[in-house]
Design a protein around this motif. Structure first.
Motif, PDB file in Angstrom:
ATOM      1  N   GLU A 157       0.829  -1.207   0.000  1.00 37.01           N
ATOM      2  CA  GLU A 157       0.000   0.000   0.000  1.00 37.01           C
ATOM      3  C   GLU A 157       0.867   1.263   0.000  1.00 37.01           C
ATOM      4  N   LEU A 158       1.943   1.249   0.768  1.00 37.78           N
ATOM      5  CA  LEU A 158       2.851   2.395   0.785  1.00 37.78           C
ATOM      6  C   LEU A 158       3.504   2.563  -0.575  1.00 37.78           C
ATOM      7  N   SER A 159       3.833   1.461  -1.201  1.00 36.17           N
ATOM      8  CA  SER A 159       4.396   1.481  -2.543  1.00 36.17           C
ATOM      9  C   SER A 159       3.445   2.166  -3.522  1.00 36.17           C
ATOM     10  N   GLU A 160       2.175   1.814  -3.430  1.00 34.17           N
ATOM     11  CA  GLU A 160       1.171   2.394  -4.326  1.00 34.17           C
ATOM     12  C   GLU A 160       1.000   3.894  -4.088  1.00 34.17           C
ATOM     13  N   LYS A 161       1.120   4.316  -2.837  1.00 36.32           N
ATOM     14  CA  LYS A 161       0.956   5.736  -2.496  1.00 36.32           C
ATOM     15  C   LYS A 161       2.164   6.581  -2.914  1.00 36.32           C
ATOM     16  N   THR A 162       3.340   5.962  -2.951  1.00 34.99           N
ATOM     17  CA  THR A 162       4.579   6.725  -3.179  1.00 34.99           C
ATOM     18  C   THR A 162       5.197   6.520  -4.551  1.00 34.99           C
ATOM     19  N   GLY A 163       4.817   5.435  -5.210  1.00 44.52           N
ATOM     20  CA  GLY A 163       5.465   5.100  -6.474  1.00 44.52           C
ATOM     21  C   GLY A 163       6.826   4.457  -6.278  1.00 44.52           C
ATOM     22  N   ILE A 164       7.148   4.119  -5.042  1.00 43.58           N
ATOM     23  CA  ILE A 164       8.405   3.429  -4.719  1.00 43.58           C
ATOM     24  C   ILE A 164       8.097   1.937  -4.708  1.00 43.58           C
ATOM     25  N   ALA A 165       8.885   1.157  -5.413  1.00 45.39           N
ATOM     26  CA  ALA A 165       8.633  -0.288  -5.505  1.00 45.39           C
ATOM     27  C   ALA A 165       8.578  -0.929  -4.121  1.00 45.39           C
ATOM     28  N   GLN A 166       7.659  -1.876  -3.951  1.00 40.28           N
ATOM     29  CA  GLN A 166       7.530  -2.581  -2.680  1.00 40.28           C
ATOM     30  C   GLN A 166       8.834  -3.268  -2.311  1.00 40.28           C
ATOM     31  N   THR A 167       9.545  -3.802  -3.299  1.00 47.72           N
ATOM     32  CA  THR A 167      10.829  -4.452  -3.014  1.00 47.72           C
ATOM     33  C   THR A 167      11.834  -3.453  -2.446  1.00 47.72           C
ATOM     34  N   GLU A 168      11.760  -2.204  -2.907  1.00 45.38           N
ATOM     35  CA  GLU A 168      12.647  -1.159  -2.404  1.00 45.38           C
ATOM     36  C   GLU A 168      12.301  -0.811  -0.955  1.00 45.38           C
ATOM     37  N   ILE A 169      11.018  -0.743  -0.647  1.00 44.57           N
ATOM     38  CA  ILE A 169      10.583  -0.482   0.728  1.00 44.57           C
ATOM     39  C   ILE A 169      11.037  -1.622   1.631  1.00 44.57           C
ATOM     40  N   SER A 170      10.922  -2.841   1.153  1.00 45.04           N
ATOM     41  CA  SER A 170      11.382  -4.004   1.911  1.00 45.04           C
ATOM     42  C   SER A 170      12.880  -3.907   2.202  1.00 45.04           C
ATOM     43  N   ARG A 171      13.659  -3.531   1.197  1.00 48.70           N
ATOM     44  CA  ARG A 171      15.116  -3.393   1.390  1.00 48.70           C
ATOM     45  C   ARG A 171      15.429  -2.312   2.422  1.00 48.70           C
ATOM     46  N   LEU A 172      14.684  -1.225   2.394  1.00 53.92           N
ATOM     47  CA  LEU A 172      14.884  -0.165   3.385  1.00 53.92           C
ATOM     48  C   LEU A 172      14.595  -0.681   4.786  1.00 53.92           C
ATOM     49  N   GLU A 173      13.489  -1.408   4.910  1.00 59.51           N
ATOM     50  CA  GLU A 173      13.069  -1.892   6.225  1.00 59.51           C
ATOM     51  C   GLU A 173      13.935  -3.022   6.754  1.00 59.51           C
ATOM     52  N   ASN A 174      14.582  -3.776   5.878  1.00 60.48           N
ATOM     53  CA  ASN A 174      15.439  -4.852   6.395  1.00 60.48           C
ATOM     54  C   ASN A 174      16.911  -4.437   6.456  1.00 60.48           C
ATOM     55  N   LEU A 184      13.313   9.375   1.743  1.00 57.70           N
ATOM     56  CA  LEU A 184      12.605   9.439   3.025  1.00 57.70           C
ATOM     57  C   LEU A 184      11.468  10.464   2.946  1.00 57.70           C
ATOM     58  N   GLN A 185      11.711  11.583   2.249  1.00 60.61           N
ATOM     59  CA  GLN A 185      10.676  12.606   2.102  1.00 60.61           C
ATOM     60  C   GLN A 185       9.494  12.071   1.305  1.00 60.61           C
ATOM     61  N   ARG A 186       9.759  11.313   0.253  1.00 58.33           N
ATOM     62  CA  ARG A 186       8.678  10.706  -0.532  1.00 58.33           C
ATOM     63  C   ARG A 186       7.854   9.747   0.324  1.00 58.33           C
ATOM     64  N   LEU A 187       8.536   8.966   1.159  1.00 58.49           N
ATOM     65  CA  LEU A 187       7.838   8.036   2.046  1.00 58.49           C
ATOM     66  C   LEU A 187       6.976   8.805   3.048  1.00 58.49           C
ATOM     67  N   ALA A 188       7.540   9.847   3.646  1.00 55.12           N
ATOM     68  CA  ALA A 188       6.787  10.663   4.605  1.00 55.12           C
ATOM     69  C   ALA A 188       5.554  11.272   3.940  1.00 55.12           C
ATOM     70  N   ASP A 189       5.737  11.834   2.750  1.00 57.26           N
ATOM     71  CA  ASP A 189       4.607  12.424   2.018  1.00 57.26           C
ATOM     72  C   ASP A 189       3.520  11.380   1.759  1.00 57.26           C
ATOM     73  N   GLY A 190       3.938  10.175   1.372  1.00 59.55           N
ATOM     74  CA  GLY A 190       2.984   9.103   1.083  1.00 59.55           C
ATOM     75  C   GLY A 190       2.196   8.666   2.302  1.00 59.55           C
ATOM     76  N   MET A 191       2.750   8.906   3.498  1.00 58.44           N
ATOM     77  CA  MET A 191       2.058   8.546   4.730  1.00 58.44           C
ATOM     78  C   MET A 191       1.354   9.747   5.361  1.00 58.44           C
TER      79      MET A 191
END
Length: 99
Positions: free
Chosen positions: A50-67, A77-84
């Motif tokens: 869902e965050l991927s869909e809101k930000t246009g950042i690939a879910q795999t990229e979000i996973s890599r950030l989180e792990n 980080l700003q794109r992620l914050a904006d998406g949330m």
């Protein structure tokens, strides 16, 4: 009888080893970012997809950030914050000095 040790007890025991303590302190900035990202996402009840869909950042990229296998740029980080619907804040705080 085998006694169980909590994670906090294990950490406290390991932190007595100066080499371990130094390595632990070196990864804290990255771990703080990861914790903040995961906490922000879950506080919004968002999945990585869902965050991927809101930000246009690939879910795999979000996973890599989180792990912790990818370090984010401030722009990412700003794109992620904006998406949330959040504001990105970066703070500098004094180090705790051992006495």
């Amino acid at each position: 009888m085998k006694l169980k040790m909590t994670l906090e007890q294990y950490k406290e025991k390991r932190m007595k080893d100066p080499e371990f303590a130094q390595a632990y302190e070196e990864v804290q900035p990255e771990m703080s970012i990861i914790r903040a990202l995961v906490d922000a996402r879950t506080s919004q009840n968002l999945t990585q997809k869902e965050l991927s869909e809101k930000t246009g950042i690939a879910q795999t990229e979000i996973s890599r950030l989180e792990n912790g296998t990818r370090n984010p740029s401030i722009k990412l980080l700003q794109r992620l914050a904006d998406g949330m619907g959040m504001v990105l804040n970066v703070t500098f705080t004094p180090k705790k000095i051992a006495q």
